[in-house]
Design an enzyme around this catalytic site. Structure first.
Site, PDB file in Angstrom:
ATOM      1  N   LYS A 145       0.974  -1.260  -0.012  1.00 10.36           N
ATOM      2  CA  LYS A 145      -0.318  -0.227   0.014  1.00 10.36           C
ATOM      3  C   LYS A 145       0.724   1.345   0.118  1.00 10.36           C
ATOM      4  CE  LYS A 145      -4.318  -1.742   1.672  1.00 10.36           C
ATOM      5  NZ  LYS A 145      -5.306  -1.408   2.599  1.00 10.36           N
ATOM      6  N   LYS A 168      -6.261 -12.190  -7.815  1.00 14.27           N
ATOM      7  CA  LYS A 168      -7.216 -12.060  -6.926  1.00 14.27           C
ATOM      8  C   LYS A 168      -8.652 -11.346  -7.596  1.00 14.27           C
ATOM      9  CE  LYS A 168      -8.723 -11.551  -2.237  1.00 14.27           C
ATOM     10  NZ  LYS A 168      -8.469 -11.247  -0.719  1.00 14.27           N
ATOM     11  N   LYS A 210     -12.518  -5.240  -6.964  1.00 12.03           N
ATOM     12  CA  LYS A 210     -13.454  -4.343  -7.563  1.00 12.03           C
ATOM     13  C   LYS A 210     -12.467  -3.028  -8.122  1.00 12.03           C
ATOM     14  CE  LYS A 210     -14.734  -2.467  -3.090  1.00 12.03           C
ATOM     15  NZ  LYS A 210     -14.501  -3.648  -2.335  1.00 12.03           N
TER      16      LYS A 210
END
Length: 342
Positions: A126, A208, A211
């Site tokens: 991140k 994976k 969205k």
């Protein structure tokens, strides 16, 4: 109101184990979120004392639009109820409504090593993605997750592979605290379902399902209309063979078989026999139709719930009250152990 998990008593059945899990309110859930997590939550509430949270405090480690976050939080809560979480059977609440989560996090920070947090792979990922906002909350995220779990003396935590490292840290923190102050926290174990634990992208089946994927055909939203769902499955990436079989090297078909197995209850052998001699086109349509039908009651219930704000507020307020009653007991014990005045 006071609530507690009943201890084991003589001549009484052993107490049910406690499960904690949370989901971030980051927009509509994907089929991967549903099959990999929420569907299992529904099953687990029949066998365990379940505590489920919309973890909106975790969400703000990345900048959020406040109005959108409020809407996403309400929709996420409505969605878990629509998926089958029963607020009478399970404790279902919104994380920011229960102050003990933030309060325990500070204490646990003082029992967590800087080096442990710096090794978290999700923080590294991140940090690279949000290089303009590498904040302390992003770094400290796993300690808040540990507080979420340990407050409820959870025995088990359903986690995907990507969260397993965070759970290991939660275990380390619990054991470290217990080593200093005695048996304060239950040390949680991972609960990883055998099937459907990781649903992959329809366009890149080695990744994976997410969205955030730039390709809208890569993921299924659980609120997608049936025709959208079938259309996306028709476009799913497969391979150059024509055999519906689960084996190495067939990532696209393996993913579709996993999805079909979870929504129909059929084994891989049964699926292989069902589509023997048939092409991938027939199989992809069958998967799309099965998923669309499986999600139909979820869509219908969500549409009804999201219009009933008063009912949702009643449910999440009651859930927060129950969560606070249990978690406050843990926090009080922690505060006493570390030497805080009552």
């Amino acid at each position: 109101m006071s609530e507690t998990i009943q201890p084991v008593q003589e001549n009484k059945p052993a107490r049910k184990k406690v499960i904690f899990s949370g989901i971030q309110p980051t927009g509509v859930m994907t089929l991967g979120n549903y099959l990999g997590a929420i569907k299992n939550w529904v099953t687990l509430q029949e066998e365990y004392h379940c505590v489920y949270s919309i973890v909106n405090m975790h969400a703000i480690t990345v900048r959020q639009d406040p109005q959108k976050l409020r809407q996403n939080t309400l929709e996420a809560y409505a969605l878990i109820l629509a998926c089958g979480i029963d607020p009478e059977k399970s404790i279902a609440f919104i994380q920011s409504h229960v102050k003990t989560h933030a309060e325990l996090t500070w204490v646990l920070n003082c029992f967590t090593q800087f080096g442990e947090l710096s090794r978290m792979t999700q923080f590294k990922d991140k940090s690279a993605r949000y290089a303009d906002n590498i904040n302390a909350g992003l770094f400290d995220y796993p300690v808040l997750m540990a507080a979420d779990i340990l407050l409820y003396q959870a025995d088990l935590v359903p986690v995907g592979i990507d969260q397993k490292q965070h759970l290991e840290l939660s275990r380390d923190i619990a054991q470290r605290f217990n080593g200093v102050y005695g048996n304060v926290f239950t040390v949680p174990d991972a609960y990883i379902p055998k099937a459907g634990a990781k649903i992959m992208s329809l366009s890149e089946p080695t990744k994976k399902m997410s969205k955030s994927d730039s390709n809208p055909n890569a993921f299924i939203s659980i609120l997608d209309k049936p025709e959208q769902i079938i259309k996306k499955f028709k476009r799913a990436v497969t391979d150059s063979e024509m055999e519906v079989a689960y084996r190495e090297g067939k990532d696209g078909i393996n993913n579709l078989m996993t999805i079909y197995s979870v929504v129909t209850g059929k084994s891989f052998d049964e699926i292989q026999n069902e589509f023997a001699g048939k092409g991938y086109g027939d199989f992809k349509v069958a998967v799309g139709e099965a998923v669309a039908e499986h999600l139909r009651p979820v869509r219908e219930k969500f549409d009804a719930l999201i219009k009933d704000k008063a009912y949702l507020e009643e449910c999440y307020a009651k859930g927060a009250e129950r969560a606070l009653a249990i978690s406050q007991r843990t926090l009080d014990k922690v505060y006493k152990k570390v030497g805080f005045l009552k």
